[in-house]
Design a protein around this motif. Structure first.
Motif, PDB file in Angstrom:
ATOM      1  N   ASP A  91       1.940 -28.559 -15.972  1.00 29.02           N
ATOM      2  CA  ASP A  91       0.843 -27.677 -16.356  1.00 29.02           C
ATOM      3  C   ASP A  91      -0.284 -27.715 -15.324  1.00 29.02           C
ATOM      4  O   ASP A  91      -0.786 -26.669 -14.896  1.00 29.02           O
ATOM      5  CB  ASP A  91       0.299 -28.071 -17.725  1.00 29.02           C
ATOM      6  N   ALA A  92      -0.702 -28.905 -14.925  1.00 30.69           N
ATOM      7  CA  ALA A  92      -1.804 -29.036 -13.978  1.00 30.69           C
ATOM      8  C   ALA A  92      -1.428 -28.481 -12.602  1.00 30.69           C
ATOM      9  O   ALA A  92      -2.227 -27.783 -11.968  1.00 30.69           O
ATOM     10  CB  ALA A  92      -2.228 -30.499 -13.858  1.00 30.69           C
ATOM     11  N   LEU A  93      -0.220 -28.785 -12.151  1.00 32.13           N
ATOM     12  CA  LEU A  93       0.216 -28.296 -10.838  1.00 32.13           C
ATOM     13  C   LEU A  93       0.311 -26.772 -10.801  1.00 32.13           C
ATOM     14  O   LEU A  93      -0.147 -26.137  -9.849  1.00 32.13           O
ATOM     15  CB  LEU A  93       1.560 -28.915 -10.463  1.00 32.13           C
ATOM     16  N   THR A  94       0.860 -26.185 -11.841  1.00 26.66           N
ATOM     17  CA  THR A  94       1.003 -24.735 -11.832  1.00 26.66           C
ATOM     18  C   THR A  94      -0.335 -24.034 -12.060  1.00 26.66           C
ATOM     19  O   THR A  94      -0.563 -22.949 -11.508  1.00 26.66           O
ATOM     20  CB  THR A  94       2.051 -24.254 -12.853  1.00 26.66           C
ATOM     21  N   ALA A  95      -1.240 -24.639 -12.825  1.00 27.46           N
ATOM     22  CA  ALA A  95      -2.585 -24.061 -12.963  1.00 27.46           C
ATOM     23  C   ALA A  95      -3.281 -24.063 -11.607  1.00 27.46           C
ATOM     24  O   ALA A  95      -3.899 -23.064 -11.214  1.00 27.46           O
ATOM     25  CB  ALA A  95      -3.398 -24.826 -13.998  1.00 27.46           C
ATOM     26  N   CYS A  96      -3.170 -25.169 -10.872  1.00 27.29           N
ATOM     27  CA  CYS A  96      -3.766 -25.232  -9.531  1.00 27.29           C
ATOM     28  C   CYS A  96      -3.107 -24.233  -8.581  1.00 27.29           C
ATOM     29  O   CYS A  96      -3.779 -23.646  -7.718  1.00 27.29           O
ATOM     30  CB  CYS A  96      -3.676 -26.651  -8.979  1.00 27.29           C
ATOM     31  N   THR A  97      -1.818 -24.018  -8.748  1.00 26.27           N
ATOM     32  CA  THR A  97      -1.127 -22.991  -7.954  1.00 26.27           C
ATOM     33  C   THR A  97      -1.699 -21.609  -8.273  1.00 26.27           C
ATOM     34  O   THR A  97      -1.903 -20.797  -7.365  1.00 26.27           O
ATOM     35  CB  THR A  97       0.386 -23.026  -8.229  1.00 26.27           C
ATOM     36  N   GLY A  98      -1.982 -21.350  -9.536  1.00 29.40           N
ATOM     37  CA  GLY A  98      -2.609 -20.085  -9.920  1.00 29.40           C
ATOM     38  C   GLY A  98      -3.979 -19.926  -9.289  1.00 29.40           C
ATOM     39  O   GLY A  98      -4.329 -18.841  -8.801  1.00 29.40           O
ATOM     40  N   PHE A  99      -4.769 -20.998  -9.272  1.00 27.30           N
ATOM     41  CA  PHE A  99      -6.075 -20.947  -8.615  1.00 27.30           C
ATOM     42  C   PHE A  99      -5.914 -20.685  -7.117  1.00 27.30           C
ATOM     43  O   PHE A  99      -6.676 -19.919  -6.527  1.00 27.30           O
ATOM     44  CB  PHE A  99      -6.847 -22.251  -8.839  1.00 27.30           C
ATOM     45  N   ALA A 100      -4.925 -21.317  -6.493  1.00 27.78           N
ATOM     46  CA  ALA A 100      -4.677 -21.096  -5.063  1.00 27.78           C
ATOM     47  C   ALA A 100      -4.239 -19.659  -4.802  1.00 27.78           C
ATOM     48  O   ALA A 100      -4.656 -19.053  -3.798  1.00 27.78           O
ATOM     49  CB  ALA A 100      -3.619 -22.083  -4.559  1.00 27.78           C
ATOM     50  N   LEU A 101      -3.424 -19.102  -5.678  1.00 26.63           N
ATOM     51  CA  LEU A 101      -3.022 -17.698  -5.527  1.00 26.63           C
ATOM     52  C   LEU A 101      -4.226 -16.771  -5.652  1.00 26.63           C
ATOM     53  O   LEU A 101      -4.330 -15.777  -4.919  1.00 26.63           O
ATOM     54  CB  LEU A 101      -1.964 -17.331  -6.560  1.00 26.63           C
ATOM     55  N   ALA A 102      -5.137 -17.077  -6.559  1.00 25.31           N
ATOM     56  CA  ALA A 102      -6.355 -16.272  -6.709  1.00 25.31           C
ATOM     57  C   ALA A 102      -7.206 -16.359  -5.444  1.00 25.31           C
ATOM     58  O   ALA A 102      -7.728 -15.340  -4.965  1.00 25.31           O
ATOM     59  CB  ALA A 102      -7.156 -16.741  -7.920  1.00 25.31           C
ATOM     60  N   ALA A 103      -7.331 -17.553  -4.877  1.00 20.32           N
ATOM     61  CA  ALA A 103      -8.091 -17.712  -3.634  1.00 20.32           C
ATOM     62  C   ALA A 103      -7.411 -16.959  -2.485  1.00 20.32           C
ATOM     63  O   ALA A 103      -8.088 -16.303  -1.679  1.00 20.32           O
ATOM     64  CB  ALA A 103      -8.231 -19.194  -3.280  1.00 20.32           C
ATOM     65  N   GLY A 104      -6.094 -17.029  -2.422  1.00 21.20           N
ATOM     66  CA  GLY A 104      -5.361 -16.290  -1.388  1.00 21.20           C
ATOM     67  C   GLY A 104      -5.515 -14.792  -1.546  1.00 21.20           C
ATOM     68  O   GLY A 104      -5.667 -14.061  -0.548  1.00 21.20           O
ATOM     69  N   ALA A 105      -5.491 -14.304  -2.774  1.00 21.47           N
ATOM     70  CA  ALA A 105      -5.676 -12.871  -3.012  1.00 21.47           C
ATOM     71  C   ALA A 105      -7.075 -12.439  -2.603  1.00 21.47           C
ATOM     72  O   ALA A 105      -7.246 -11.384  -1.970  1.00 21.47           O
ATOM     73  CB  ALA A 105      -5.425 -12.547  -4.477  1.00 21.47           C
ATOM     74  N   ASP A 106      -8.085 -13.250  -2.922  1.00 22.90           N
ATOM     75  CA  ASP A 106      -9.456 -12.932  -2.498  1.00 22.90           C
ATOM     76  C   ASP A 106      -9.566 -12.884  -0.980  1.00 22.90           C
ATOM     77  O   ASP A 106     -10.198 -11.995  -0.416  1.00 22.90           O
ATOM     78  CB  ASP A 106     -10.437 -13.969  -3.040  1.00 22.90           C
TER      79      ASP A 106
END
Length: 125
Positions: A91-106
């Protein structure tokens, strides 16, 4: 737009909380398996919160990891549920992956906004 994205993020968090602590019979099931379901749910939560709170993304990501741990520990008191370290890690790893994807999209969108539109005009022959 920001209110819509934030509303979606909080609705996803509420749905994940219900699926985690609610009665096991009411939890949605898929063919992804337990780890796949956890990964999909928390990557969406991380992505949604990462897009909703751009200016405080690192702080929100850290809070998300702590709250994911709290959510996992709360399963000790939820009938029919069990807390597992593996679930927390996924859960924690994939949530952080989601945050990283959001940063990459920005980052990607800011690059496109900064560059003038590229056209494929060539000299007329």
């Amino acid at each position: 737009m920001s209110i819509l994205v934030r509303s979606i993020a909080w609705l996803l968090a509420a749905a994940v909380t219900f699926a985690t602590l609610g009665p096991p019979g009411l939890r949605p099931h898929s063919d992804l398996g337990q780890d796949g379901e956890h990964a999909l749910a928390f990557i969406l939560v991380g992505l949604a919160f990462g897009l909703a709170y751009r200016r405080r993304r690192l702080l929100i990501a850290a809070a998300a990891v702590v709250l994911i741990g709290v959510l996992e520990l709360m399963q000790f008191w939820a009938p029919g549920r069990h807390a597992r370290l593996e679930d927390f890690l996924v859960d924690a790893l994939t949530a952080c992956t989601g945050f990283a994807l959001a940063a990459g999209a920005d980052w990607l969108f800011s690059r496109f906004r900064a560059n003038p539109a590229v056209t494929s005009e060539s000299p007329a022959e």
